[in-house]
Design an enzyme around this catalytic site. Sequence first.
Site: not given
Length: 327
Positions: A111, A192, A195
């Site tokens: 992230k 994966k 969002k």
Amino acid sequence: MARVLSGIQPTGALHLGNLLGAVRNWVEDQHRADSYFVVVDLHALTVPKSPEVLRRSTVEMATLLTAIGLDPDVCTLFVQSHVPAHAELSWFMECTAAFGELRRMVQFKDKSDRAEFVSAGLFTYPALQAADILLYDTDRVPVGDDQRQHLELTRDLAARFNARYGQTFVVPEATIPRAGARVMDLQNPTDKMSKSSSSEAGIVYVLEDLEAVVRKFKRAVTDSESEVRYDIVAKPGVSNLLSILAACTGQDPASLAEGYSQYGPLKADTAEAVVETLRPVQARYAELSADPGAMTAILAKGAEKAAAVANLTLTRARDALGLLPRG
Ligand code: ATP
Ligand code: LTN
């Protein structure tokens, strides 16, 4: 009775990965264990967002969890920031975790590489997650495969705190489902479903129009062979379809593969199984959203039940650390 807890951020729309990897298993857990499910709004603050959006998505996430089958009369459903003990225990966990340990967290690396602004909260995120779990003397934490490392850290922190200050926390275990633990992006089946993924075509949302869902499965990336075989490394796209079909129908992906000789029918059957999984959730969501006041009341009651448990653990931890009793 065993204690179960899991959490989900109120960010973005819930997708098929969240549903099959996590939330659907919570619905079963609530009948087998004393269960706590928490919408982690404090975790959502690690990435700056509009207050209006956060307010709306917190209610929406709680409503959606209820539509999927969490029953507020059976489990405890609440919002993290409604129980202040989470933020307080989180600080104790930050002081228990080593800097190097947090730096090794894959989710942080991922992230922070993608973020323009990397908050200190994004770095200490797993300490808050450990607090969520440890406050409830949790035995089991049902999560998707991507949370394995955070759960290992939580276990290490609990054991370290117990060793330093005396027995205070239950050391929890992760439960990761066999089918659906890792739903992959339909367009990039080696990533994966997430969002934050780049292509809309690769993600299936729980509240998405069902015809659009069918189209996304039709266009799912497979490979240039034609053999249907469950082999995640050599055939990630086909294996992802088999895993999704298996998770929706309660079967085994490898044995499902034997029933197909072409990609077309596999895609069609997977689409249909997903549509039938989503249809009742969407209907229930529409009913529940018509009465937002009811959700506010459910969350208030949930917070009260949660706080009663959390405050006992917090007092135990404060005392173990040598903080003076309050009042
Ligand atoms: P982000 O993309 O921002 O990391 P996310 O889509 O991974 O978000 P989270 O809110 O982090 O979603 O995860 C909620 C739950 O869903 C967690 O238990 C997580 O393990 C599970 N989960 C998320 N993505 C998948 C996936 N693709 N397959 C299976 N489980 C998943
Ligand atoms: N970090 C998790 C969400 C989360 C969680 C928790 C999961 C926050 N607190 C406690 C299980 C238990 C995620 O990103 N999916």
